[in-house]
Design a protein around this motif. Sequence first.
Motif, PDB file in Angstrom:
ATOM      1  N   ASN A  14     -30.784  47.143   4.691  1.00  0.00           N
ATOM      2  CA  ASN A  14     -31.515  45.938   5.002  1.00  0.00           C
ATOM      3  C   ASN A  14     -32.109  45.380   3.752  1.00  0.00           C
ATOM      4  OD1 ASN A  14     -31.508  46.327   8.164  1.00  0.00           O
ATOM      5  ND2 ASN A  14     -31.591  48.322   7.393  1.00  0.00           N
ATOM      6  N   THR A  15     -33.174  44.378   3.928  1.00  0.00           N
ATOM      7  CA  THR A  15     -33.739  43.673   2.804  1.00  0.00           C
ATOM      8  C   THR A  15     -35.131  43.827   2.967  1.00  0.00           C
ATOM      9  OG1 THR A  15     -31.930  41.965   2.822  1.00  0.00           O
ATOM     10  CG2 THR A  15     -33.803  41.671   1.681  1.00  0.00           C
ATOM     11  N   LEU A  16     -35.796  44.448   2.106  1.00  0.00           N
ATOM     12  CA  LEU A  16     -37.230  44.426   1.829  1.00  0.00           C
ATOM     13  C   LEU A  16     -37.784  42.980   1.585  1.00  0.00           C
ATOM     14  CD1 LEU A  16     -38.249  47.708  -0.361  1.00  0.00           C
ATOM     15  CD2 LEU A  16     -38.844  47.414   1.958  1.00  0.00           C
ATOM     16  N   GLN A  17     -38.818  42.681   2.397  1.00  0.00           N
ATOM     17  CA  GLN A  17     -39.414  41.551   2.173  1.00  0.00           C
ATOM     18  C   GLN A  17     -40.859  41.597   2.535  1.00  0.00           C
ATOM     19  OE1 GLN A  17     -37.870  38.209   4.430  1.00  0.00           O
ATOM     20  NE2 GLN A  17     -35.660  38.564   3.854  1.00  0.00           N
ATOM     21  N   SER A  18     -41.730  40.518   1.993  1.00  0.00           N
ATOM     22  CA  SER A  18     -42.939  40.520   2.363  1.00  0.00           C
ATOM     23  C   SER A  18     -43.430  38.958   2.778  1.00  0.00           C
ATOM     24  CB  SER A  18     -43.821  40.804   0.800  1.00  0.00           C
ATOM     25  OG  SER A  18     -45.321  40.735   1.084  1.00  0.00           O
ATOM     26  N   ASN A  19     -44.036  38.798   3.586  1.00  0.00           N
ATOM     27  CA  ASN A  19     -44.444  37.591   4.143  1.00  0.00           C
ATOM     28  C   ASN A  19     -46.105  37.516   4.361  1.00  0.00           C
ATOM     29  OD1 ASN A  19     -44.087  34.988   5.309  1.00  0.00           O
ATOM     30  ND2 ASN A  19     -42.906  35.760   7.148  1.00  0.00           N
ATOM     31  N   ASP A  20     -46.572  36.382   4.034  1.00  0.00           N
ATOM     32  CA  ASP A  20     -48.029  35.983   4.381  1.00  0.00           C
ATOM     33  C   ASP A  20     -48.235  35.115   5.762  1.00  0.00           C
ATOM     34  OD1 ASP A  20     -48.096  35.389   0.918  1.00  0.00           O
ATOM     35  OD2 ASP A  20     -48.730  37.339   2.178  1.00  0.00           O
ATOM     36  N   LEU A  21     -48.957  35.682   6.549  1.00  0.00           N
ATOM     37  CA  LEU A  21     -49.470  34.993   7.850  1.00  0.00           C
ATOM     38  C   LEU A  21     -50.810  34.686   7.954  1.00  0.00           C
ATOM     39  CD1 LEU A  21     -47.589  37.240  10.420  1.00  0.00           C
ATOM     40  CD2 LEU A  21     -46.777  35.323   9.237  1.00  0.00           C
ATOM     41  N   ASP A  22     -51.254  33.772   8.621  1.00  0.00           N
ATOM     42  CA  ASP A  22     -52.613  33.233   8.968  1.00  0.00           C
ATOM     43  C   ASP A  22     -52.921  33.182  10.386  1.00  0.00           C
ATOM     44  OD1 ASP A  22     -51.567  31.085   6.514  1.00  0.00           O
ATOM     45  OD2 ASP A  22     -53.800  32.088   6.011  1.00  0.00           O
ATOM     46  N   PHE A  23     -54.020  33.949  10.693  1.00  0.00           N
ATOM     47  CA  PHE A  23     -54.533  33.843  11.983  1.00  0.00           C
ATOM     48  C   PHE A  23     -55.938  33.277  11.983  1.00  0.00           C
ATOM     49  CE2 PHE A  23     -51.974  37.740  11.799  1.00  0.00           C
ATOM     50  CZ  PHE A  23     -50.890  37.381  12.625  1.00  0.00           C
ATOM     51  N   PHE A  24     -56.500  33.114  13.279  1.00  0.00           N
ATOM     52  CA  PHE A  24     -57.819  32.696  13.270  1.00  0.00           C
ATOM     53  C   PHE A  24     -58.585  33.329  14.220  1.00  0.00           C
ATOM     54  CE2 PHE A  24     -61.596  29.738  14.219  1.00  0.00           C
ATOM     55  CZ  PHE A  24     -62.095  29.485  12.822  1.00  0.00           C
ATOM     56  N   ASN A  25     -59.818  33.895  14.002  1.00  0.00           N
ATOM     57  CA  ASN A  25     -60.373  34.831  14.971  1.00  0.00           C
ATOM     58  C   ASN A  25     -61.747  33.760  15.664  1.00  0.00           C
ATOM     59  OD1 ASN A  25     -62.364  36.368  16.455  1.00  0.00           O
ATOM     60  ND2 ASN A  25     -62.126  37.921  14.994  1.00  0.00           N
ATOM     61  N   LYS A  26     -61.480  33.211  16.690  1.00  0.00           N
ATOM     62  CA  LYS A  26     -62.406  32.335  17.387  1.00  0.00           C
ATOM     63  C   LYS A  26     -63.734  32.994  17.426  1.00  0.00           C
ATOM     64  CE  LYS A  26     -58.689  29.621  19.602  1.00  0.00           C
ATOM     65  NZ  LYS A  26     -58.166  29.143  20.905  1.00  0.00           N
ATOM     66  N   GLN A  27     -63.901  34.222  17.842  1.00  0.00           N
ATOM     67  CA  GLN A  27     -64.954  34.929  17.860  1.00  0.00           C
ATOM     68  C   GLN A  27     -65.872  34.743  16.957  1.00  0.00           C
ATOM     69  OE1 GLN A  27     -64.432  38.761  19.595  1.00  0.00           O
ATOM     70  NE2 GLN A  27     -66.699  39.159  19.783  1.00  0.00           N
TER      71      GLN A  27
END
Length: 343
Positions: free
Chosen positions: A31-44
């Motif tokens: 398999n391939t080692l990968q890194s990924n960036d994600l964005d969330f938003f906490n409405k609270q």
Amino acid sequence: MKPIRFLLLVIVLIFTNNAMSAQGNEVVAQNTLQSNDLDFFNKQTNQPVKVKLWYLAGDANCGATVCLTGSQNKRKVALISHGAFGSPIEMNWLGYALASQGWLVVGVAHYGESWVYGKETIDPSVLARFWQRPEEVSFALEQLTNKGLFNLNIDTNNVLMLGHSAGGFTALALAGAKLEAGKSERYCALAGAKNDKSCAYNKQKATPYTNDKINKISEVQSHMLDKRIKAVISLDPALGHAVNESSLMDVKVPTLVIGSVENDFLPFKQHAQYYAEHIKNAELVGIKQGAGHFIYINQCEHNFKAQGVLLCKDREGVDRKALQQQLLGHVFSFINRHGLNVL
């Protein structure tokens, strides 16, 4: 006092090689080692929450935002909390190592501290709002079950929590550690605390603690515990001098504390050793060999300092890469001893 195991390079390199099993290496090869960036938003909280993923990738056409390998163990989830004013990318050495052994690893960027949100968002006063860090980790953990995020249904009920420095405290706070009002101020007023660099951060507190403020902080601290955290690995944790002793006695999950004995930032006895001495059955590893506080972040080349201590330059003769191999040996040994690889 619990015995401290001081490490010898040759022994731990063997330890590391044993921890990286042949089966695990076969997984990486396929398999391939990968890194990924994600964005969330906490409405609270009305704040963004950025995370970095490290994982073994599968078919890119899986129909989800992140495509995990089909052999991914859905219960092997690890979270990492970075140090004060750092970022998840500084923990690449640890994130990739865990991912190579089949863990889905999530590094949380703490808002107000991490530069990944932009320099204009950095707010030193956020250090006084220490409960914000555990809140962000718990929120990020909740997002992992969002529909369409992964091609597999991830189980977030058996999480391995890791962290460095302030992140080491964050990891322990999620397992039950709490601060004690006024304890840090009393300690930092002592002559013996003059070499504790963390005392400089006390100056960020704008106002004294009133009884009303203490009560409110006590209330928010009661919500820091996250029962989904089933084991903790704390790397040279901060705030030992400020943590309530009885709260540590209530920490029930398997805990590994690793700290630098000849510390250039956080005195070992008052921080790493203190935590381990008061958490029942905690395992303590003390690293000598001239290791400082920042051997727990990636090798780097910039000249940035924290309270006068260079982040990238270690003491003469210190091999950060070799020391991190030692650390991984202890991390994977702890994981294997507690059956976390076969959740």
